[in-house]
Each structure stands twice: as C-alpha cells, then as structure tokens.
Design a protein around this motif. Structure first.
Motif, PDB file in Angstrom:
ATOM      1  N   GLY A  38       0.821  -1.195   0.000  1.00 35.50           N
ATOM      2  CA  GLY A  38       0.000   0.000   0.000  1.00 35.50           C
ATOM      3  C   GLY A  38       0.857   1.247   0.000  1.00 35.50           C
ATOM      4  O   GLY A  38       1.892   1.311   0.671  1.00 35.50           O
ATOM      5  N   SER A  39       0.433   2.240  -0.770  1.00 35.33           N
ATOM      6  CA  SER A  39       1.126   3.517  -0.828  1.00 35.33           C
ATOM      7  C   SER A  39       0.090   4.616  -1.022  1.00 35.33           C
ATOM      8  O   SER A  39      -1.024   4.355  -1.481  1.00 35.33           O
ATOM      9  CB  SER A  39       2.130   3.528  -1.992  1.00 35.33           C
ATOM     10  OG  SER A  39       2.700   4.813  -2.163  1.00 35.33           O
ATOM     11  N   ARG A  40       0.471   5.846  -0.665  1.00 33.10           N
ATOM     12  CA  ARG A  40      -0.417   6.975  -0.953  1.00 33.10           C
ATOM     13  C   ARG A  40      -0.395   7.325  -2.436  1.00 33.10           C
ATOM     14  O   ARG A  40      -1.229   8.088  -2.918  1.00 33.10           O
ATOM     15  CB  ARG A  40       0.016   8.191  -0.128  1.00 33.10           C
ATOM     16  CG  ARG A  40      -0.199   8.028   1.370  1.00 33.10           C
ATOM     17  CD  ARG A  40       0.307   9.230   2.121  1.00 33.10           C
ATOM     18  NE  ARG A  40       1.754   9.402   1.964  1.00 33.10           N
ATOM     19  CZ  ARG A  40       2.439  10.432   2.460  1.00 33.10           C
ATOM     20  NH1 ARG A  40       1.801  11.384   3.124  1.00 33.10           N
ATOM     21  NH2 ARG A  40       3.741  10.507   2.287  1.00 33.10           N
ATOM     22  N   ASP A  41       0.559   6.761  -3.146  1.00 29.98           N
ATOM     23  CA  ASP A  41       0.754   7.015  -4.577  1.00 29.98           C
ATOM     24  C   ASP A  41       0.587   5.699  -5.327  1.00 29.98           C
ATOM     25  O   ASP A  41       1.373   4.765  -5.150  1.00 29.98           O
ATOM     26  CB  ASP A  41       2.151   7.598  -4.800  1.00 29.98           C
ATOM     27  CG  ASP A  41       2.412   7.993  -6.240  1.00 29.98           C
ATOM     28  OD1 ASP A  41       1.944   7.280  -7.144  1.00 29.98           O
ATOM     29  OD2 ASP A  41       3.103   8.999  -6.459  1.00 29.98           O
ATOM     30  N   ARG A  42      -0.427   5.618  -6.152  1.00 27.08           N
ATOM     31  CA  ARG A  42      -0.716   4.381  -6.876  1.00 27.08           C
ATOM     32  C   ARG A  42       0.474   3.948  -7.752  1.00 27.08           C
ATOM     33  O   ARG A  42       0.800   2.760  -7.839  1.00 27.08           O
ATOM     34  CB  ARG A  42      -1.951   4.580  -7.757  1.00 27.08           C
ATOM     35  CG  ARG A  42      -2.309   3.367  -8.610  1.00 27.08           C
ATOM     36  CD  ARG A  42      -2.928   2.289  -7.784  1.00 27.08           C
ATOM     37  NE  ARG A  42      -3.072   1.043  -8.510  1.00 27.08           N
ATOM     38  CZ  ARG A  42      -3.816   0.015  -8.098  1.00 27.08           C
ATOM     39  NH1 ARG A  42      -4.487   0.127  -6.968  1.00 27.08           N
ATOM     40  NH2 ARG A  42      -3.893  -1.074  -8.784  1.00 27.08           N
ATOM     41  N   GLU A  43       1.141   4.911  -8.367  1.00 27.53           N
ATOM     42  CA  GLU A  43       2.269   4.568  -9.232  1.00 27.53           C
ATOM     43  C   GLU A  43       3.404   3.944  -8.426  1.00 27.53           C
ATOM     44  O   GLU A  43       4.054   2.997  -8.893  1.00 27.53           O
ATOM     45  CB  GLU A  43       2.764   5.806  -9.977  1.00 27.53           C
ATOM     46  CG  GLU A  43       1.807   6.300 -11.055  1.00 27.53           C
ATOM     47  CD  GLU A  43       2.385   7.442 -11.863  1.00 27.53           C
ATOM     48  OE1 GLU A  43       3.559   7.807 -11.625  1.00 27.53           O
ATOM     49  OE2 GLU A  43       1.677   7.953 -12.746  1.00 27.53           O
ATOM     50  N   ARG A  44       3.645   4.463  -7.227  1.00 29.40           N
ATOM     51  CA  ARG A  44       4.698   3.874  -6.390  1.00 29.40           C
ATOM     52  C   ARG A  44       4.307   2.480  -5.927  1.00 29.40           C
ATOM     53  O   ARG A  44       5.157   1.586  -5.830  1.00 29.40           O
ATOM     54  CB  ARG A  44       4.987   4.770  -5.185  1.00 29.40           C
ATOM     55  CG  ARG A  44       5.781   6.021  -5.548  1.00 29.40           C
ATOM     56  CD  ARG A  44       6.278   6.740  -4.314  1.00 29.40           C
ATOM     57  NE  ARG A  44       7.212   5.936  -3.530  1.00 29.40           N
ATOM     58  CZ  ARG A  44       8.512   5.836  -3.767  1.00 29.40           C
ATOM     59  NH1 ARG A  44       9.044   6.480  -4.794  1.00 29.40           N
ATOM     60  NH2 ARG A  44       9.284   5.107  -2.993  1.00 29.40           N
ATOM     61  N   ALA A  45       3.030   2.277  -5.644  1.00 31.35           N
ATOM     62  CA  ALA A  45       2.571   0.938  -5.270  1.00 31.35           C
ATOM     63  C   ALA A  45       2.793  -0.044  -6.420  1.00 31.35           C
ATOM     64  O   ALA A  45       3.232  -1.188  -6.208  1.00 31.35           O
ATOM     65  CB  ALA A  45       1.101   0.980  -4.872  1.00 31.35           C
ATOM     66  N   GLU A  46       2.498   0.398  -7.646  1.00 26.99           N
ATOM     67  CA  GLU A  46       2.703  -0.463  -8.812  1.00 26.99           C
ATOM     68  C   GLU A  46       4.190  -0.754  -9.010  1.00 26.99           C
ATOM     69  O   GLU A  46       4.584  -1.890  -9.288  1.00 26.99           O
ATOM     70  CB  GLU A  46       2.128   0.208 -10.060  1.00 26.99           C
ATOM     71  CG  GLU A  46       0.614   0.304 -10.079  1.00 26.99           C
ATOM     72  CD  GLU A  46      -0.066  -1.045 -10.278  1.00 26.99           C
ATOM     73  OE1 GLU A  46       0.619  -2.016 -10.659  1.00 26.99           O
ATOM     74  OE2 GLU A  46      -1.289  -1.126 -10.033  1.00 26.99           O
ATOM     75  N   TRP A  47       5.016   0.291  -8.865  1.00 23.50           N
ATOM     76  CA  TRP A  47       6.468   0.118  -9.018  1.00 23.50           C
ATOM     77  C   TRP A  47       7.022  -0.849  -7.982  1.00 23.50           C
ATOM     78  O   TRP A  47       7.795  -1.762  -8.307  1.00 23.50           O
ATOM     79  CB  TRP A  47       7.134   1.485  -8.904  1.00 23.50           C
ATOM     80  CG  TRP A  47       8.608   1.423  -8.673  1.00 23.50           C
ATOM     81  CD1 TRP A  47       9.578   1.099  -9.574  1.00 23.50           C
ATOM     82  CD2 TRP A  47       9.282   1.694  -7.439  1.00 23.50           C
ATOM     83  NE1 TRP A  47      10.825   1.147  -8.977  1.00 23.50           N
ATOM     84  CE2 TRP A  47      10.666   1.513  -7.670  1.00 23.50           C
ATOM     85  CE3 TRP A  47       8.850   2.081  -6.179  1.00 23.50           C
ATOM     86  CZ2 TRP A  47      11.618   1.689  -6.667  1.00 23.50           C
ATOM     87  CZ3 TRP A  47       9.791   2.267  -5.181  1.00 23.50           C
ATOM     88  CH2 TRP A  47      11.163   2.075  -5.429  1.00 23.50           C
TER      89      TRP A  47
END
Length: 338
Positions: A38-47
C-alpha cells in the motif's frame, strides 16, 4: 489467525528504503509471502509491486487495511505516520509489525498498545537489532556470568550527513532528530539490560534552526544498578560500538545495530570471537519472531514487548523535554528547542 496453506500472508505499508530492506530479509523466510503493498501514490505501489512481484497493489492505505488476503502488515512509513497507520491496520483486523521507533512519543505508543488489546491483534516494534543471532549470544554470555556481574552498557550510533532542513533527519515535522532516528538503537539496547531507566543527565547539540537535535548524549541508571552511556548523532560520525561491561570482563560489539560478530574479553583470558552471519540481511529474524508468536496465539513478543517499547519512548520523551522539544500527539508538529 487467518492464513493459507502457504504460510503467513504479509502486506507492506509504504514503499521507501526500509520497506525494500525488509522485503530482502523476508525472502529468506520460507513460510512468509508478501501479497499486498500500500502507498499513498498508486504509481509507487505499482512500481514496488513490480520490483518484488507482489500481486495486490493499493494506492490507499485503507484499501490495504481492508484487503482480506492479508494477515499481518509491516508499517514502513516515516515516523509521524507510524501511529495513524498502525491504528488503521489494527482496527481493520490486521496484525502489525511497525518499524522503529514505534511512534513519536509515549502517548502514541500507549494508544497503539491499547488498540492491539482492544482488537485482539499482535503488535511489535520492528527493532530488528534485538533479533540478530549475535545479540542472543551476548545475552547468553551475560546471563552465564562470562563478564562477572554486569555493571554497564555504552553504545553510540552516529552518521555524518550534510545539513538540509528538508531532509527527514533534520525536519521536525517529518520526525527528525538524531535521538528519534538513531538514538533509539542504543536506548533499546540499554533497556534490554537495565530494565526501567532513570535519566541522570543529557546533553545535546541542535540544528541551525533549533528544531531538532543533531547530537544527543545520555547517562542513564537502571533499576538493577547498571548504568548506560549512550550517544547518537546525525552530523558526526561515531564508532558505532557497544560494550557490555562487568566485574570480570566485557563484551565488545562493532556496528552493534547490524552486528554479526562480538568479542568476549574475560579477565585473565585471550579474547574470544563469536561470529553469527545473517541468512539474508538481518531483517528475516524479526519476521520469524512475528510468525512464531502468531503461531502460538500470542499478541506480543517477550523479546520486544509492549512495555519495552513504552519504556524507550518514555526515555526519549524525557530527554527531549529537558531541551523543550515537544512532539504534539495530535498534529505531530514540533516547537523550537530552547
């Protein structure tokens, strides 16, 4: 405890450097699987999910908290978010391993412990140093009387970083300060041997804006009569050594926070070296402790208990109070030091 036939299912809250370090260690635990990030940033979660082959990627912490495939989470967010993230996960039915320091102050630690009790969930501070094999050797040697009657602990942890008010170590609103980030290591070591501690004295050197400490030195007295001299710094390199002293010798541990070796010095004997290498990077051992306690139906670890986390947080509060620094539990803002 909810788990499938492949072992404990982990979620990771946060995608920073410490989350990557934990993932490296967790890969050495055969019974563990990371199923969500989980991340506040969807792109970072995907990365992060791509980097570590994690199937569930959440762009919101609440979505991770509600993920039915997750048994236990590792909270790897910056210090000020340990408290709200942990409460969210506990209240959503997840067991929690939260990166050190457990919280910004003792009041937050108490609230987190109460939430674990109220929701019947496991909670542990991720003080990974406590679980390193060489530190168990040290504990056993002290208990066996190898250094005689134990009398004291000395330990330091210091790094030399250029001053940058936006860096998390120098930004009070990001939980900055040498004490909270680095001093927690020698404090936790001292607490393990001294038990309840009294602050005899403390000195500090402040950042240019007087908002955080860049060096703090502490003298503590334990309930068992032992003393501890501890030092931490963010703008000064320190040896990184711990010494456990006694009436008949001492134990020396280089780079104690990430140690694989110690040297036993006994009066009248040649030094003895003990080597206990990691299977991975050392973070695997705290993850294994979580799995052991959950398998036994326990809600805290005797090796890193709730009372230990409370004790260390209280000492840090007292040391900061001596200089006038207050972390407000509601906003996690700071006021200048005197």
């Amino acid at each position: 405890m909810t788990r499938d036939n492949d072992g404990l299912r982990w979620g990771v809250v946060g995608t920073g450097g410490i989350a990557h370090a934990f993932m490296e260690g967790l890969r050495a635990v055969p019974s563990a699987r990371v199923v969500a990030v989980g991340s506040r940033d969807r792109e970072r979660a995907e990365w992060f999910g791509d980097t570590w082959d994690i199937p569930h990627r959440h762009g919101d912490y609440r979505d991770l908290a509600l993920d039915p495939d997750v048994d236990v989470v590792y909270v790897a967010t910056p210090h000020p978010w340990h408290h709200p993230n942990t409460l969210l996960m506990l209240e959503s039915g997840k067991h929690v391993l939260v990166e050190k320091p457990m919280a910004m102050n003792a009041l937050q630690v108490a609230e987190m412990v109460e939430a674990a009790r109220a929701n019947d969930r496991f909670l542990m501070e991720g003080m990974w140093t406590r679980f390193l094999p060489v530190h168990q050797v040290a504990r056993d040697l002290v208990a066996e009387g190898a250094v005689g009657e134990p009398t004291g602990v000395s330990a330091d942890f210091g790094i030399n970083l250029p001053y940058d008010p936006d860096h998390r170590l120098f930004n009070a609103d990001l939980g900055g300060g040498a004490l909270l980030d680095l001093g927690v290591y020698p404090l936790s070591l001292a607490s393990w041997y001294l038990g309840e501690m009294t602050v005899v004295g403390a000195t500090r050197h402040l950042s240019p804006d007087h908002m955080v400490d860049v060096r703090t030195t502490m003298l503590l007295r334990g309930e068992n009569g032992m003393t501890a001299t501890l030092d931490c710094a963010s703008r000064t390199s320190l040896p990184g050594r711990a010494v456990l002293s006694g009436t008949a010798g001492w134990i020396e541990i280089e780079r104690f926070w990430a140690a694989t070796d110690l040297v036993l010095h006994r009066d009248g004997h040649e030094p003895e070296r003990f080597h206990r290498p990691f299977r991975a990077n050392g973070y695997e051992y705290e993850a294994e402790e979580v799995a052991r306690r959950l398998a036994a139906g326990e809600r805290e670890s005797p090796r890193m208990s709730w009372s230990e986390s409370r004790r260390v947080a209280e000492i840090m509060d007292r040391v900061r109070d001596m200089g006038g620094l207050v972390y407000s539990p509601g906003t996690v803002k700071a006021v200048p030091l005197d």
